[in-house]
Motif scaffolding. Structure first.
Motif, mmCIF file in Angstrom:
data_model
loop_
_atom_site.group_PDB
_atom_site.id
_atom_site.type_symbol
_atom_site.label_atom_id
_atom_site.label_comp_id
_atom_site.label_asym_id
_atom_site.label_seq_id
_atom_site.Cartn_x
_atom_site.Cartn_y
_atom_site.Cartn_z
ATOM 1 N N GLY A 79 0.782 -1.227 0.000
ATOM 2 C CA GLY A 79 0.000 0.000 0.000
ATOM 3 C C GLY A 79 0.812 1.273 0.000
ATOM 4 N N ILE A 80 2.134 1.156 0.052
ATOM 5 C CA ILE A 80 2.977 2.355 0.150
ATOM 6 C C ILE A 80 3.301 2.883 -1.246
ATOM 7 C CG2 ILE A 80 5.191 3.269 0.936
ATOM 8 C CD1 ILE A 80 5.140 1.196 3.171
ATOM 9 N N ASP A 81 3.061 4.150 -1.438
ATOM 10 C CA ASP A 81 3.338 4.833 -2.715
ATOM 11 C C ASP A 81 4.844 5.059 -2.872
ATOM 12 O OD1 ASP A 81 2.675 6.561 -5.035
ATOM 13 O OD2 ASP A 81 3.438 8.138 -3.727
ATOM 14 N N VAL A 82 5.347 4.920 -4.116
ATOM 15 C CA VAL A 82 6.796 4.953 -4.366
ATOM 16 C C VAL A 82 7.134 5.957 -5.462
ATOM 17 C CG1 VAL A 82 8.837 3.601 -4.982
ATOM 18 C CG2 VAL A 82 6.945 2.506 -3.756
ATOM 19 N N GLY A 83 8.197 6.719 -5.224
ATOM 20 C CA GLY A 83 8.755 7.589 -6.248
ATOM 21 C C GLY A 83 10.195 7.224 -6.522
ATOM 22 N N VAL A 84 10.653 7.467 -7.749
ATOM 23 C CA VAL A 84 12.065 7.281 -8.095
ATOM 24 C C VAL A 84 12.797 8.576 -7.756
ATOM 25 C CG1 VAL A 84 13.735 6.722 -9.894
ATOM 26 C CG2 VAL A 84 11.457 5.692 -9.946
ATOM 27 N N HIS A 85 13.723 8.481 -6.822
ATOM 28 C CA HIS A 85 14.499 9.642 -6.382
ATOM 29 C C HIS A 85 15.720 9.737 -7.295
ATOM 30 C CE1 HIS A 85 14.680 12.738 -3.457
ATOM 31 N NE2 HIS A 85 15.669 12.272 -2.718
ATOM 32 N N LEU A 86 15.546 10.393 -8.430
ATOM 33 C CA LEU A 86 16.589 10.457 -9.455
ATOM 34 C C LEU A 86 17.899 10.938 -8.844
ATOM 35 C CD1 LEU A 86 14.406 12.066 -12.261
ATOM 36 C CD2 LEU A 86 15.023 9.638 -12.030
ATOM 37 N N THR A 87 18.942 10.139 -9.006
ATOM 38 C CA THR A 87 20.162 10.344 -8.229
ATOM 39 C C THR A 87 21.375 10.561 -9.117
ATOM 40 O OG1 THR A 87 19.277 9.011 -6.416
ATOM 41 C CG2 THR A 87 21.674 9.284 -6.501
ATOM 42 N N LEU A 88 22.075 11.660 -8.862
ATOM 43 C CA LEU A 88 23.312 11.979 -9.572
ATOM 44 C C LEU A 88 24.418 12.395 -8.608
ATOM 45 C CD1 LEU A 88 21.703 14.030 -12.492
ATOM 46 C CD2 LEU A 88 22.678 11.726 -12.656
ATOM 47 N N THR A 89 24.149 12.301 -7.306
ATOM 48 C CA THR A 89 25.136 12.653 -6.289
ATOM 49 C C THR A 89 25.183 11.571 -5.216
ATOM 50 O OG1 THR A 89 23.399 13.984 -5.251
ATOM 51 C CG2 THR A 89 25.075 15.171 -6.516
ATOM 52 N N SER A 90 26.313 11.508 -4.530
ATOM 53 C CA SER A 90 26.523 10.575 -3.416
ATOM 54 C C SER A 90 27.236 11.372 -2.329
ATOM 55 C CB SER A 90 27.362 9.377 -3.890
ATOM 56 O OG SER A 90 27.604 8.478 -2.837
ATOM 57 N N GLU A 91 26.475 11.884 -1.372
ATOM 58 C CA GLU A 91 26.945 12.976 -0.522
ATOM 59 C C GLU A 91 27.813 12.598 0.666
ATOM 60 O OE1 GLU A 91 22.489 12.464 0.654
ATOM 61 O OE2 GLU A 91 23.842 11.903 -0.985
ATOM 62 N N TRP A 92 27.753 11.350 1.113
ATOM 63 C CA TRP A 92 28.428 11.002 2.370
ATOM 64 C C TRP A 92 29.913 10.704 2.168
ATOM 65 C CZ3 TRP A 92 25.059 12.919 5.251
ATOM 66 C CH2 TRP A 92 23.691 12.716 5.024
#
Length: 287
Positions: A79-92
């Motif tokens: 039941g959980i809605d999902v979005g694609v978190h378009l990723t071009l960075t890796s911050e840690w």
């Protein structure tokens, strides 16, 4: 009513209304949990915030090392809605991820995404994504691969796109790529009428302070549709390795977010204020 709405009112110096639901019009709040896929502690906390708390949508970082674990958890909670978190960075500094495609203009000397969207003061030189001169064709291939992988594993559970750290839409040529992909896949990234409600406390706030602030914000919301974005996690040994210059208390801060999102007092505040918690799926469906 949304915690994010109340923050917006506070930032404008407006006193919260005593009984917003009586002013006319529905109060709708979309609470979004970001960054599934980067850590087990993030995955577990985000699901908990949806099943036991006020979150209704989650954003998945497909290149993240814990993406397939996020898929498993989401399959267990359909039941959980999902979005694609378009990723071009890796911050840690000590936890990294790479592109899914061959994309030399998008990575640093070690093959990881750059840490920041643009070069920041205090960060080592050469850590800004935009300054590295990303090739829009490589950006499009990479973001397409992320969308395809999310759809392959989660199907029509995926309802929308968003941009991790805003990087994918940080320049006009990048925004054009994202808009083209959004149209092609039928996954919107823009939602007119959905207002940003801000945050509910600084990163150094304790769980108790965040809970109190979130209740105050919720009780001050007025009619309309509001968006509250945060990053739940658990305070685990894994999360304590996350951090970068200027943000070292990641585990403590994000565990406080989880505590606030799942707080019984916050849930009671939502009910008292007459707030309807919504997801992106409802916005896409026109509800």
């Amino acid at each position: 009513m949304s915690a994010s709405q109340v923050i917006l009112l506070a930032s404008l110096g407006l006193a919260p209304a005593a009984s917003p639901a009586r002013e006319g019009g529905e109060i709708r709040l979309l609470v979004r949990a970001d960054d599934l896929g980067v850590a087990q502690a993030v995955n577990e906390a985000s699901i908990r915030c949806c099943t036991e708390g006020i979150a209704r949508s989650v954003e998945v970082i497909v290149p993240g090392p814990w993406f397939l674990d996020a898929v498993r958890l989401l399959q267990e909670h359909p039941g959980i809605d999902v979005g694609v978190h378009l990723t071009l960075t890796s911050e840690w500094e000590r936890v990294k991820w790479r592109p899914m495609t061959h994309a030399p203009s998008l990575v640093d000397a070690d093959g990881y995404f750059h840490p920041t969207t643009a070069q920041r003061p205090g960060f080592p030189p050469g850590t800004g994504f935009l300054e590295a001169g990303p090739d829009p064709a490589e950006v499009e291939r990479e973001l397409r691969a992320q969308i395809e992988a999310a759809r392959r594993h989660l199907g029509d559970r995926v309802t929308h796109l968003s941009a991790h750290m805003g990087t994918a839409v940080a320049a006009p040529e990048l925004r054009a790529v994202v808009d083209r992909l959004a149209d092609e896949y039928g996954l919107p990234i823009a939602f007119p009428g959905l207002r940003d409600a801000g945050s509910f406390g600084p990163v150094e706030a304790t769980a108790e302070q965040r809970e109190r602030r979130l209740v105050e914000l919720i009780e001050g919301l007025g009619p309309g549709s509001w968006l509250l974005i945060e990053h739940p996690a658990l305070d685990t040994p894994e999360m304590r390795r996350f951090g970068h210059v200027g943000y070292e208390n990641v585990a403590e801060h994000r565990a406080a977010v989880t505590a606030a999102f799942t707080s019984p007092e916050v849930l009671r505040a939502v009910e008292r204020a007459g707030v309807r918690l919504i997801s992106y799926a409802e916005l896409v469906g026109g509800d």
